[in-house]
Design a protein around this motif. Sequence first.
Motif, short mmCIF file in Angstrom:
data_model
loop_
_atom_site.label_atom_id
_atom_site.label_comp_id
_atom_site.label_asym_id
_atom_site.label_seq_id
_atom_site.Cartn_x
_atom_site.Cartn_y
_atom_site.Cartn_z
N SER A 1 1.03 -1.39 0.05
CA SER A 1 0.02 0.04 0.15
C SER A 1 0.95 1.27 -0.01
CB SER A 1 -1.00 -0.14 1.26
OG SER A 1 -0.17 0.09 2.45
N MET B 1 2.18 1.60 -3.71
CA MET B 1 1.08 2.35 -4.45
C MET B 1 0.87 3.79 -4.00
SD MET B 1 -0.51 -0.44 -6.12
CE MET B 1 -2.34 0.25 -6.25
N GLU C 1 1.34 6.98 -6.80
CA GLU C 1 0.18 7.94 -6.98
C GLU C 1 0.94 9.29 -6.97
OE1 GLU C 1 -2.82 6.44 -4.07
OE2 GLU C 1 -3.56 5.21 -5.34
N TYR D 1 -4.71 4.10 -21.63
CA TYR D 1 -4.17 2.92 -20.82
C TYR D 1 -2.79 2.62 -21.23
CZ TYR D 1 -4.80 0.60 -25.68
OH TYR D 1 -4.75 0.50 -26.90
N TYR E 1 6.31 1.72 -14.25
CA TYR E 1 6.21 0.67 -13.54
C TYR E 1 7.18 -0.03 -12.54
CZ TYR E 1 8.60 -2.09 -17.10
OH TYR E 1 9.73 -2.44 -18.23
N ILE F 1 3.15 -2.78 -9.77
CA ILE F 1 2.49 -1.60 -9.53
C ILE F 1 2.62 -0.70 -11.14
CG2 ILE F 1 2.32 0.42 -8.17
CD1 ILE F 1 3.59 -1.08 -5.93
N ARG G 1 -0.36 4.23 -15.33
CA ARG G 1 -0.93 4.55 -16.80
C ARG G 1 -1.07 6.21 -17.26
NH1 ARG G 1 -1.90 -0.30 -18.62
NH2 ARG G 1 -2.65 -1.74 -17.14
N THR H 1 -3.92 6.80 -13.44
CA THR H 1 -4.53 5.61 -12.62
C THR H 1 -3.16 4.89 -12.08
OG1 THR H 1 -4.88 4.17 -14.39
CG2 THR H 1 -6.85 5.44 -13.52
N GLU I 1 -2.46 1.16 -10.55
CA GLU I 1 -2.91 -0.09 -10.53
C GLU I 1 -2.14 -1.25 -9.95
OE1 GLU I 1 -5.56 -1.15 -13.56
OE2 GLU I 1 -4.11 -0.73 -15.11
N TRP I 2 -2.47 -2.27 -9.43
CA TRP I 2 -1.79 -3.38 -9.13
C TRP I 2 -2.20 -4.71 -10.36
CZ3 TRP I 2 2.22 -4.98 -6.09
CH2 TRP I 2 2.49 -6.33 -6.14
N VAL I 3 -1.16 -5.08 -10.94
CA VAL I 3 -1.15 -5.96 -12.02
C VAL I 3 -0.57 -7.38 -11.87
CG1 VAL I 3 -1.38 -6.15 -14.69
CG2 VAL I 3 -1.65 -4.04 -13.62
#
Length: 148
Positions: A36, A39, A43, A95, A100, A115, A118, A122, A124-126
Amino acid sequence: MNRYQRKILTHFILVVVVTLAAVVGMYNVKDIINRSEAMRAMEQLGEVIFRYRRENGTVPPASYVENIRPQLDGAVRLGELIYRARWIEYNCPDYEILAYTRKNYRSLVANPGYIVLRMDGTVEWVEPKVFEEQLQQQQSPLERQLSQ
């Protein structure tokens, strides 16, 4: 074995079991917190990048991002950041992957993954397999060759 010895053995086993459960629990909580925080750091990095983009009309160069990283909260949890600005075209889709980092968590609740930041901002976790397919589609042959 008398009653006193049985009681000591029972307490010893109870303490060992509770200690092991606490260690396993803390190991899992550590990975959740690290994920977290990473992430959140991504952000914050995205906010800085897109503020630069609004002011200048383009994403910042990699040197700008590297200079900004130490100022972010939790930036050390990001690890090795791959910033793809030089490979992204001006009119790329939202997208498109801008940045990353790979995280290799190995606990019960946090699995390995990426992580991803984009182009629309955004984070996101992929999962690794999904990420690698997406990146493969977005990379040019030259980028693929230079990244290996």
